[in-house]
Design an enzyme around this catalytic site. Structure first.
Site, short mmCIF file in Angstrom:
data_model
loop_
_atom_site.label_atom_id
_atom_site.label_comp_id
_atom_site.label_asym_id
_atom_site.label_seq_id
_atom_site.Cartn_x
_atom_site.Cartn_y
_atom_site.Cartn_z
N TYR A 76 -75.45 8.14 -53.97
CA TYR A 76 -75.70 7.50 -52.68
C TYR A 76 -74.94 8.25 -51.61
O TYR A 76 -73.76 8.59 -51.80
CB TYR A 76 -75.24 6.03 -52.71
CG TYR A 76 -75.46 5.30 -51.41
CD1 TYR A 76 -76.74 5.12 -50.89
CD2 TYR A 76 -74.38 4.79 -50.69
CE1 TYR A 76 -76.94 4.45 -49.69
CE2 TYR A 76 -74.57 4.10 -49.49
CZ TYR A 76 -75.85 3.94 -48.99
OH TYR A 76 -76.04 3.28 -47.81
N LYS A 81 -64.38 5.82 -45.43
CA LYS A 81 -63.57 4.75 -46.04
C LYS A 81 -62.05 4.92 -45.84
O LYS A 81 -61.55 4.64 -44.76
CB LYS A 81 -63.94 4.62 -47.52
CG LYS A 81 -65.47 4.41 -47.68
CD LYS A 81 -65.87 3.61 -48.84
CE LYS A 81 -67.36 3.63 -49.10
NZ LYS A 81 -68.06 2.41 -48.85
N ASP A 85 -69.52 14.76 -51.74
CA ASP A 85 -69.43 13.54 -50.95
C ASP A 85 -68.28 12.72 -51.51
O ASP A 85 -68.42 12.04 -52.52
CB ASP A 85 -70.76 12.79 -51.02
CG ASP A 85 -70.74 11.52 -50.17
OD1 ASP A 85 -69.66 11.14 -49.68
OD2 ASP A 85 -71.81 10.90 -50.02
N1 PLP Z 1 -71.39 8.35 -49.37
C1 PLP Z 1 -70.97 7.57 -50.37
C2 PLP Z 1 -70.59 8.20 -51.68
C3 PLP Z 1 -70.86 6.19 -50.19
O1 PLP Z 1 -70.48 5.41 -51.21
C4 PLP Z 1 -71.20 5.64 -48.94
C5 PLP Z 1 -71.08 4.19 -48.69
O2 PLP Z 1 -70.72 3.42 -49.52
C6 PLP Z 1 -71.64 6.50 -47.93
C7 PLP Z 1 -71.72 7.85 -48.17
C8 PLP Z 1 -72.01 5.96 -46.58
O3 PLP Z 1 -70.87 5.54 -45.91
P1 PLP Z 1 -70.99 4.46 -44.73
O4 PLP Z 1 -71.39 3.18 -45.37
O5 PLP Z 1 -69.62 4.45 -44.11
O6 PLP Z 1 -72.02 4.97 -43.78
#
Ligand code: PLP
Length: 423
Positions: A142, A263, A234
Protein backbone atom coordinates in the site's frame (compact mmCIF):
# COMPACT_ATOMS: atom_id res chain seq x y z
CA UNK A 1 -19.78 -0.98 28.03
CA UNK A 2 -22.21 1.72 26.99
CA UNK A 3 -21.71 3.60 23.74
CA UNK A 4 -24.69 5.97 23.71
CA UNK A 5 -22.63 9.11 23.17
CA UNK A 6 -20.56 7.53 20.36
CA UNK A 7 -23.75 6.34 18.70
CA UNK A 8 -25.22 9.85 18.94
CA UNK A 9 -22.05 11.45 17.52
CA UNK A 10 -21.93 8.92 14.71
CA UNK A 11 -25.52 9.67 13.74
CA UNK A 12 -24.64 13.36 13.64
CA UNK A 13 -21.46 12.68 11.67
CA UNK A 14 -23.28 10.61 9.06
CA UNK A 15 -25.18 13.63 7.81
CA UNK A 16 -22.09 15.85 7.28
CA UNK A 17 -19.07 13.54 6.89
CA UNK A 18 -18.90 10.93 4.14
CA UNK A 19 -19.53 7.62 5.89
CA UNK A 20 -19.33 9.50 9.19
CA UNK A 21 -15.52 9.56 9.12
CA UNK A 22 -12.55 11.26 7.48
CA UNK A 23 -10.62 8.10 6.63
CA UNK A 24 -12.44 4.99 5.54
CA UNK A 25 -10.67 2.54 7.90
CA UNK A 26 -12.17 4.35 10.88
CA UNK A 27 -15.73 3.36 10.02
CA UNK A 28 -15.77 0.27 12.23
CA UNK A 29 -18.92 -1.83 12.57
CA UNK A 30 -21.61 -1.25 13.65
CA UNK A 31 -20.37 2.28 14.38
CA UNK A 32 -17.02 3.61 15.61
CA UNK A 33 -16.40 4.78 19.14
CA UNK A 34 -15.60 8.48 19.23
CA UNK A 35 -12.45 9.34 21.17
CA UNK A 36 -12.56 11.92 23.93
CA UNK A 37 -8.83 11.84 24.78
CA UNK A 38 -5.71 9.75 25.04
CA UNK A 39 -3.83 8.80 28.20
CA UNK A 40 -0.44 7.14 27.74
CA UNK A 41 -1.06 3.88 25.93
CA UNK A 42 -4.81 4.19 26.37
CA UNK A 43 -7.69 6.02 24.73
CA UNK A 44 -10.90 7.04 26.47
CA UNK A 45 -14.05 7.26 24.41
CA UNK A 46 -16.92 9.72 24.51
CA UNK A 47 -18.80 7.44 26.94
CA UNK A 48 -15.84 7.20 29.31
CA UNK A 49 -14.75 3.67 28.30
CA UNK A 50 -10.99 3.07 28.43
CA UNK A 51 -9.08 0.93 25.90
CA UNK A 52 -5.47 -0.20 25.63
CA UNK A 53 -4.59 1.26 22.24
CA UNK A 54 -2.59 -0.66 19.62
CA UNK A 55 -3.87 1.39 16.68
CA UNK A 56 -1.69 4.29 17.77
CA UNK A 57 -3.07 6.58 15.09
CA UNK A 58 -2.17 3.88 12.51
CA UNK A 59 1.49 4.12 13.37
CA UNK A 60 2.71 7.65 14.13
CA UNK A 61 2.43 7.55 17.93
CA UNK A 62 5.73 5.98 18.96
CA UNK A 63 5.25 7.36 22.49
CA UNK A 64 1.55 6.77 22.83
CA UNK A 65 -0.72 9.69 23.63
CA UNK A 66 1.54 11.58 26.03
CA UNK A 67 4.46 12.80 23.98
CA UNK A 68 7.73 13.30 25.89
CA UNK A 69 7.99 16.72 27.55
CA UNK A 70 10.44 18.21 24.97
CA UNK A 71 7.97 17.34 22.19
CA UNK A 72 5.11 19.06 23.98
CA UNK A 73 7.22 22.11 24.76
CA UNK A 74 8.36 22.41 21.13
CA UNK A 75 4.79 22.09 19.85
CA UNK A 76 3.59 24.81 22.19
CA UNK A 77 6.49 27.10 21.34
CA UNK A 78 6.03 26.80 17.58
CA UNK A 79 2.23 26.99 17.59
CA UNK A 80 2.32 30.07 19.80
CA UNK A 81 5.00 31.68 17.63
CA UNK A 82 3.24 31.48 14.32
CA UNK A 83 2.24 28.85 13.63
CA UNK A 84 3.32 29.00 9.94
CA UNK A 85 4.73 31.58 7.60
CA UNK A 86 5.11 30.53 3.97
CA UNK A 87 8.81 31.19 4.50
CA UNK A 88 11.46 28.72 5.65
CA UNK A 89 12.35 28.12 9.31
CA UNK A 90 15.42 26.70 11.06
CA UNK A 91 13.51 23.75 12.50
CA UNK A 92 12.95 22.35 8.97
CA UNK A 93 16.70 22.32 8.42
CA UNK A 94 17.38 20.70 11.79
CA UNK A 95 14.83 17.96 11.17
CA UNK A 96 16.21 17.29 7.68
CA UNK A 97 19.77 17.15 9.06
CA UNK A 98 18.72 14.58 11.64
CA UNK A 99 17.05 12.31 9.09
CA UNK A 100 19.98 12.62 6.67
CA UNK A 101 22.44 11.81 9.47
CA UNK A 102 20.73 8.55 10.40
CA UNK A 103 19.03 7.05 7.35
CA UNK A 104 21.51 5.43 4.94
CA UNK A 105 19.78 6.44 1.69
CA UNK A 106 19.08 10.05 2.62
CA UNK A 107 21.36 12.92 1.69
CA UNK A 108 18.62 15.39 0.91
CA UNK A 109 14.94 15.50 1.72
CA UNK A 110 11.71 17.32 0.89
CA UNK A 111 9.00 17.34 3.55
CA UNK A 112 5.34 17.11 2.56
CA UNK A 113 2.12 16.53 4.49
CA UNK A 114 1.19 12.88 4.10
CA UNK A 115 2.56 9.53 3.09
CA UNK A 116 0.40 9.70 -0.02
CA UNK A 117 1.95 13.00 -1.08
CA UNK A 118 5.39 11.48 -0.51
CA UNK A 119 4.77 8.44 -2.70
CA UNK A 120 3.18 10.57 -5.44
CA UNK A 121 6.26 12.79 -5.57
CA UNK A 122 8.64 9.81 -5.35
CA UNK A 123 7.03 8.21 -8.39
CA UNK A 124 7.15 11.53 -10.26
CA UNK A 125 10.83 11.90 -9.38
CA UNK A 126 11.63 8.38 -10.59
CA UNK A 127 9.79 8.95 -13.86
CA UNK A 128 11.51 12.28 -14.40
CA UNK A 129 14.94 10.82 -13.61
CA UNK A 130 14.65 7.84 -15.92
CA UNK A 131 12.37 9.24 -18.63
CA UNK A 132 10.31 6.06 -18.22
CA UNK A 133 6.69 5.56 -17.13
CA UNK A 134 6.28 2.09 -15.67
CA UNK A 135 6.53 1.26 -11.99
CA UNK A 136 6.66 -2.15 -10.36
CA UNK A 137 4.86 -2.52 -7.04
CA UNK A 138 4.07 -5.46 -4.74
CA UNK A 139 0.70 -7.18 -4.60
CA UNK A 140 -0.72 -6.45 -1.16
CA UNK A 141 1.51 -3.41 -0.72
CA UNK A 142 0.00 0.00 0.00
CA UNK A 143 1.35 3.40 -0.93
CA UNK A 144 -1.51 5.66 -0.01
CA UNK A 145 -4.43 7.04 -1.96
CA UNK A 146 -2.56 7.70 -5.21
CA UNK A 147 -3.69 6.88 -8.74
CA UNK A 148 -0.56 5.03 -9.87
CA UNK A 149 -0.63 2.43 -7.10
CA UNK A 150 -4.35 1.95 -6.43
CA UNK A 151 -4.38 -0.91 -8.89
CA UNK A 152 -4.83 -4.65 -8.64
CA UNK A 153 -3.91 -7.64 -10.72
CA UNK A 154 -0.77 -9.27 -11.98
CA UNK A 155 1.63 -8.57 -14.85
CA UNK A 156 -0.41 -8.37 -18.05
CA UNK A 157 -3.73 -7.98 -16.27
CA UNK A 158 -3.85 -4.81 -14.19
CA UNK A 159 -6.89 -2.66 -13.33
CA UNK A 160 -7.63 0.32 -11.13
CA UNK A 161 -8.75 -0.90 -7.71
CA UNK A 162 -11.31 1.86 -7.27
CA UNK A 163 -13.73 3.73 -9.49
CA UNK A 164 -12.50 7.11 -10.60
CA UNK A 165 -9.05 6.08 -11.80
CA UNK A 166 -8.54 5.95 -15.58
CA UNK A 167 -7.33 2.60 -16.96
CA UNK A 168 -4.36 4.47 -18.40
CA UNK A 169 -2.85 4.68 -14.90
CA UNK A 170 -3.03 0.90 -14.54
CA UNK A 171 -1.22 0.51 -17.87
CA UNK A 172 1.90 1.91 -16.27
CA UNK A 173 1.88 -0.16 -13.07
CA UNK A 174 2.98 -3.78 -12.71
CA UNK A 175 2.07 -5.49 -9.42
CA UNK A 176 4.23 -8.54 -8.66
CA UNK A 177 4.15 -10.95 -5.70
CA UNK A 178 6.47 -9.97 -2.84
CA UNK A 179 9.48 -12.21 -2.23
CA UNK A 180 9.21 -13.70 -5.70
CA UNK A 181 12.51 -13.15 -7.52
CA UNK A 182 11.45 -15.10 -10.56
CA UNK A 183 8.46 -12.92 -11.44
CA UNK A 184 10.34 -9.67 -10.96
CA UNK A 185 13.14 -10.97 -13.20
CA UNK A 186 10.62 -11.93 -15.88
CA UNK A 187 9.00 -8.51 -15.68
CA UNK A 188 12.38 -6.81 -16.10
CA UNK A 189 13.27 -9.08 -19.02
CA UNK A 190 10.09 -8.00 -20.74
CA UNK A 191 9.79 -4.34 -19.73
CA UNK A 192 13.21 -3.46 -18.28
CA UNK A 193 13.78 -0.48 -20.57
CA UNK A 194 10.43 1.05 -19.60
CA UNK A 195 10.58 0.63 -15.82
CA UNK A 196 11.23 3.83 -13.89
CA UNK A 197 11.24 2.22 -10.46
CA UNK A 198 10.40 -0.66 -8.20
CA UNK A 199 8.53 0.68 -5.20
CA UNK A 200 8.02 -1.51 -2.16
CA UNK A 201 7.57 -1.36 1.57
CA UNK A 202 10.67 -3.15 2.91
CA UNK A 203 8.27 -5.10 5.12
CA UNK A 204 4.72 -5.35 3.81
CA UNK A 205 2.63 -3.89 6.60
CA UNK A 206 -0.77 -3.55 4.99
CA UNK A 207 -1.44 -7.21 4.19
CA UNK A 208 -0.57 -8.73 7.48
CA UNK A 209 3.11 -8.16 8.22
CA UNK A 210 5.42 -9.86 5.75
CA UNK A 211 9.18 -9.70 6.09
CA UNK A 212 11.42 -9.97 3.05
CA UNK A 213 13.08 -13.37 2.66
CA UNK A 214 16.87 -13.34 2.81
CA UNK A 215 18.32 -11.67 -0.24
CA UNK A 216 15.05 -10.43 -1.76
CA UNK A 217 15.59 -6.71 -1.18
CA UNK A 218 19.18 -7.07 -2.42
CA UNK A 219 17.84 -8.73 -5.58
CA UNK A 220 15.57 -5.74 -6.13
CA UNK A 221 18.59 -3.49 -5.58
CA UNK A 222 20.71 -5.41 -8.10
CA UNK A 223 18.06 -5.77 -10.75
CA UNK A 224 17.06 -2.08 -10.68
CA UNK A 225 20.70 -1.07 -10.94
CA UNK A 226 21.26 -3.44 -13.85
CA UNK A 227 18.37 -1.90 -15.78
CA UNK A 228 18.91 1.75 -14.92
CA UNK A 229 15.71 1.84 -12.81
CA UNK A 230 15.38 3.28 -9.32
CA UNK A 231 14.55 1.45 -6.11
CA UNK A 232 12.06 3.21 -3.85
CA UNK A 233 11.50 2.01 -0.29
CA UNK A 234 8.21 3.18 1.13
CA UNK A 235 9.11 3.50 4.82
CA UNK A 236 5.96 5.40 5.77
CA UNK A 237 5.22 2.70 8.36
CA UNK A 238 8.65 1.16 8.96
CA UNK A 239 10.55 4.47 9.09
CA UNK A 240 11.89 5.06 12.63
CA UNK A 241 9.87 2.08 13.85
CA UNK A 242 11.66 -0.96 12.41
CA UNK A 243 15.44 -1.01 12.65
CA UNK A 244 15.60 2.00 14.98
CA UNK A 245 16.99 5.29 13.67
CA UNK A 246 18.38 3.66 10.52
CA UNK A 247 14.92 2.41 9.62
CA UNK A 248 14.22 -0.89 7.85
CA UNK A 249 16.86 -0.19 5.18
CA UNK A 250 19.49 -0.19 7.93
CA UNK A 251 18.11 -3.39 9.42
CA UNK A 252 18.25 -5.21 6.08
CA UNK A 253 21.42 -3.54 4.82
CA UNK A 254 19.95 -2.50 1.48
CA UNK A 255 20.04 1.15 0.45
CA UNK A 256 17.35 2.36 -1.97
CA UNK A 257 17.66 5.39 -4.25
CA UNK A 258 14.60 7.08 -2.82
CA UNK A 259 12.84 6.63 0.52
CA UNK A 260 9.38 7.85 1.40
CA UNK A 261 8.47 8.63 4.99
CA UNK A 262 5.38 9.65 6.94
CA UNK A 263 3.79 8.86 10.29
CA UNK A 264 6.50 8.89 13.01
CA UNK A 265 8.63 11.67 11.51
CA UNK A 266 5.77 14.12 12.14
CA UNK A 267 5.60 13.43 15.88
CA UNK A 268 1.82 13.00 15.73
CA UNK A 269 1.15 15.76 13.18
CA UNK A 270 0.46 15.39 9.43
CA UNK A 271 3.65 14.64 7.52
CA UNK A 272 5.37 12.92 4.66
CA UNK A 273 8.83 13.17 3.11
CA UNK A 274 10.83 12.10 0.10
CA UNK A 275 14.51 11.48 0.77
CA UNK A 276 17.39 10.22 -1.30
CA UNK A 277 20.64 11.02 -2.99
CA UNK A 278 21.13 14.76 -3.40
CA UNK A 279 21.38 14.52 -7.19
CA UNK A 280 17.92 12.94 -7.28
CA UNK A 281 16.06 15.07 -4.76
CA UNK A 282 17.63 18.27 -6.12
CA UNK A 283 15.55 17.81 -9.24
CA UNK A 284 12.49 19.11 -7.38
CA UNK A 285 11.56 22.69 -8.12
CA UNK A 286 12.86 25.31 -7.64
CA UNK A 287 16.41 23.96 -8.08
CA UNK A 288 15.29 21.47 -10.70
CA UNK A 289 12.31 21.11 -12.98
CA UNK A 290 10.24 18.38 -11.32
CA UNK A 291 7.29 20.22 -9.85
CA UNK A 292 6.78 19.86 -6.13
CA UNK A 293 5.06 22.26 -3.76
CA UNK A 294 2.79 22.44 -0.69
CA UNK A 295 1.23 25.19 1.42
CA UNK A 296 1.68 23.29 4.67
CA UNK A 297 4.88 21.40 3.79
CA UNK A 298 7.57 21.61 6.45
CA UNK A 299 5.04 23.08 8.88
CA UNK A 300 7.01 24.37 11.88
CA UNK A 301 4.81 22.62 14.46
CA UNK A 302 5.12 19.30 12.65
CA UNK A 303 8.86 19.73 12.13
CA UNK A 304 9.40 20.61 15.79
CA UNK A 305 7.30 17.69 17.02
CA UNK A 306 8.96 15.27 14.62
CA UNK A 307 12.43 16.49 15.44
CA UNK A 308 11.96 16.20 19.21
CA UNK A 309 10.33 12.80 18.68
CA UNK A 310 13.44 11.48 16.94
CA UNK A 311 15.82 13.24 19.32
CA UNK A 312 14.11 11.54 22.23
CA UNK A 313 14.47 8.17 20.51
CA UNK A 314 18.17 8.86 19.96
CA UNK A 315 18.72 9.64 23.64
CA UNK A 316 16.55 7.00 25.33
CA UNK A 317 15.97 3.26 25.24
CA UNK A 318 12.81 3.68 23.17
CA UNK A 319 13.41 0.94 20.61
CA UNK A 320 14.64 -1.56 23.23
CA UNK A 321 11.45 -1.00 25.18
CA UNK A 322 8.94 -1.17 22.33
CA UNK A 323 10.70 -4.09 20.65
CA UNK A 324 10.87 -6.10 23.88
CA UNK A 325 7.16 -5.54 24.50
CA UNK A 326 6.52 -6.48 20.87
CA UNK A 327 8.43 -9.74 21.40
CA UNK A 328 6.53 -10.47 24.64
CA UNK A 329 3.19 -9.76 23.04
CA UNK A 330 3.88 -11.91 19.97
CA UNK A 331 5.20 -14.77 22.14
CA UNK A 332 2.17 -14.55 24.44
CA UNK A 333 -0.29 -14.48 21.55
CA UNK A 334 1.51 -17.36 19.89
CA UNK A 335 1.12 -19.50 23.06
CA UNK A 336 -2.57 -18.65 23.29
CA UNK A 337 -3.14 -19.46 19.62
CA UNK A 338 -1.36 -22.78 19.97
CA UNK A 339 -3.72 -23.64 22.77
CA UNK A 340 -6.99 -22.20 21.51
CA UNK A 341 -6.76 -21.59 17.76
CA UNK A 342 -3.74 -23.35 16.25
CA UNK A 343 -4.98 -22.59 12.72
CA UNK A 344 -4.23 -18.89 13.20
CA UNK A 345 -0.87 -17.13 13.19
CA UNK A 346 0.70 -14.13 14.88
CA UNK A 347 3.02 -12.11 12.64
CA UNK A 348 5.21 -9.07 13.11
CA UNK A 349 8.62 -7.71 13.99
CA UNK A 350 10.02 -5.02 16.26
CA UNK A 351 7.00 -3.18 17.66
CA UNK A 352 4.53 -4.31 14.97
CA UNK A 353 2.16 -7.25 15.33
CA UNK A 354 -0.99 -8.75 13.92
CA UNK A 355 -2.93 -11.98 14.33
CA UNK A 356 -3.92 -13.47 11.01
CA UNK A 357 -7.21 -15.35 10.88
CA UNK A 358 -6.32 -17.52 7.94
CA UNK A 359 -6.28 -21.26 8.01
CA UNK A 360 -3.62 -21.47 5.33
CA UNK A 361 -1.00 -19.62 7.30
CA UNK A 362 0.89 -16.66 5.99
CA UNK A 363 2.99 -17.16 2.91
CA UNK A 364 6.10 -15.10 2.30
CA UNK A 365 4.71 -14.05 -1.08
CA UNK A 366 1.50 -12.19 -0.47
CA UNK A 367 1.24 -12.39 3.24
CA UNK A 368 -2.05 -13.91 4.19
CA UNK A 369 -4.06 -15.19 1.29
CA UNK A 370 -6.60 -12.41 1.30
CA UNK A 371 -9.28 -14.51 -0.33
CA UNK A 372 -9.00 -17.19 2.36
CA UNK A 373 -8.67 -15.01 5.43
CA UNK A 374 -11.62 -15.10 7.79
CA UNK A 375 -12.06 -11.37 7.63
CA UNK A 376 -15.61 -11.39 8.93
CA UNK A 377 -14.59 -13.41 11.92
CA UNK A 378 -11.79 -10.94 12.67
CA UNK A 379 -13.70 -7.76 11.96
CA UNK A 380 -17.19 -8.59 13.17
CA UNK A 381 -16.49 -10.98 16.02
CA UNK A 382 -12.94 -10.97 17.40
CA UNK A 383 -12.23 -7.27 16.96
CA UNK A 384 -15.54 -6.45 18.66
CA UNK A 385 -14.82 -8.85 21.50
CA UNK A 386 -11.40 -7.30 22.05
CA UNK A 387 -12.95 -3.85 22.07
CA UNK A 388 -15.51 -5.01 24.64
CA UNK A 389 -12.58 -6.29 26.71
CA UNK A 390 -10.99 -2.85 26.55
CA UNK A 391 -8.41 -3.44 23.80
CA UNK A 392 -8.41 -1.29 20.66
CA UNK A 393 -6.95 -3.14 17.63
CA UNK A 394 -6.97 -2.19 13.94
CA UNK A 395 -10.37 -3.33 12.71
CA UNK A 396 -9.13 -4.33 9.28
CA UNK A 397 -7.71 -7.87 9.28
CA UNK A 398 -4.73 -6.78 7.19
CA UNK A 399 -3.63 -3.58 8.94
CA UNK A 400 -0.70 -3.65 11.30
CA UNK A 401 -0.87 -2.81 15.02
CA UNK A 402 1.73 -1.04 17.11
CA UNK A 403 3.23 -1.12 20.59
CA UNK A 404 4.32 2.27 21.94
CA UNK A 405 6.83 3.47 24.52
CA UNK A 406 3.88 4.17 26.83
CA UNK A 407 2.76 0.52 26.92
CA UNK A 408 3.72 -1.40 30.06
CA UNK A 409 4.14 -5.05 31.02
CA UNK A 410 0.77 -4.76 32.73
CA UNK A 411 -0.86 -3.61 29.47
CA UNK A 412 0.61 -6.64 27.72
CA UNK A 413 -0.64 -9.00 30.44
CA UNK A 414 -4.12 -7.51 30.31
CA UNK A 415 -4.11 -7.71 26.51
CA UNK A 416 -3.18 -11.40 26.61
CA UNK A 417 -5.97 -12.08 29.11
CA UNK A 418 -8.38 -10.34 26.75
CA UNK A 419 -7.06 -12.43 23.83
CA UNK A 420 -7.77 -15.65 25.73
CA UNK A 421 -11.32 -14.65 26.53
CA UNK A 422 -12.08 -13.15 23.12
CA UNK A 423 -10.76 -16.18 21.23
N1 PLP B 1 2.68 4.14 2.43
C1 PLP B 1 2.44 3.22 3.37
C2 PLP B 1 3.35 2.05 3.49
C3 PLP B 1 1.36 3.37 4.25
O1 PLP B 1 1.11 2.43 5.16
C4 PLP B 1 0.54 4.51 4.12
C5 PLP B 1 -0.59 4.73 5.04
O2 PLP B 1 -0.88 3.96 5.91
C6 PLP B 1 0.83 5.44 3.12
C7 PLP B 1 1.90 5.24 2.30
C8 PLP B 1 -0.02 6.66 2.96
O3 PLP B 1 0.20 7.54 4.02
P1 PLP B 1 -0.91 8.63 4.39
O4 PLP B 1 -2.08 7.88 4.93
O5 PLP B 1 -0.23 9.52 5.39
O6 PLP B 1 -1.24 9.37 3.14
Amino acid sequence: MRHDESRRLYDRALSVLAGGVNSSVRATQPYPFFVERGDGAHVIDADGNRYIDYVMGYGPLLYGHDAPEPVQAAVQKHSAAGPMYGAPTEIEVEHAEFVARHVPSVEMIRFVNSGTEATVSAVRLARATTGRDKIVIMQGGYHGAQESTLVKGEPGNVHPSTRGIPDSFAEHTIPVPFNDEETVREVFEQHGDDIAAVMTEPILANTGIVAPVDGYLQTLRDITEEHGSLLIFDEVITGFRVGGLQCAQGKFGVTPDITTFGKIIGGGFPVGAIGGKAQLVEQFTPGGDVFQSGTFSGHPVTMAAGHEYLNFAAENDVYDHVNRLGDDLRAGISDILEDQAPEYTVVGTDSMFKTMFTRDGVTPKNGADVSKAETDRWERVFWQEMKDHGVFLTANQFESQFVSYAHTDEDIERTLEAYKEAL
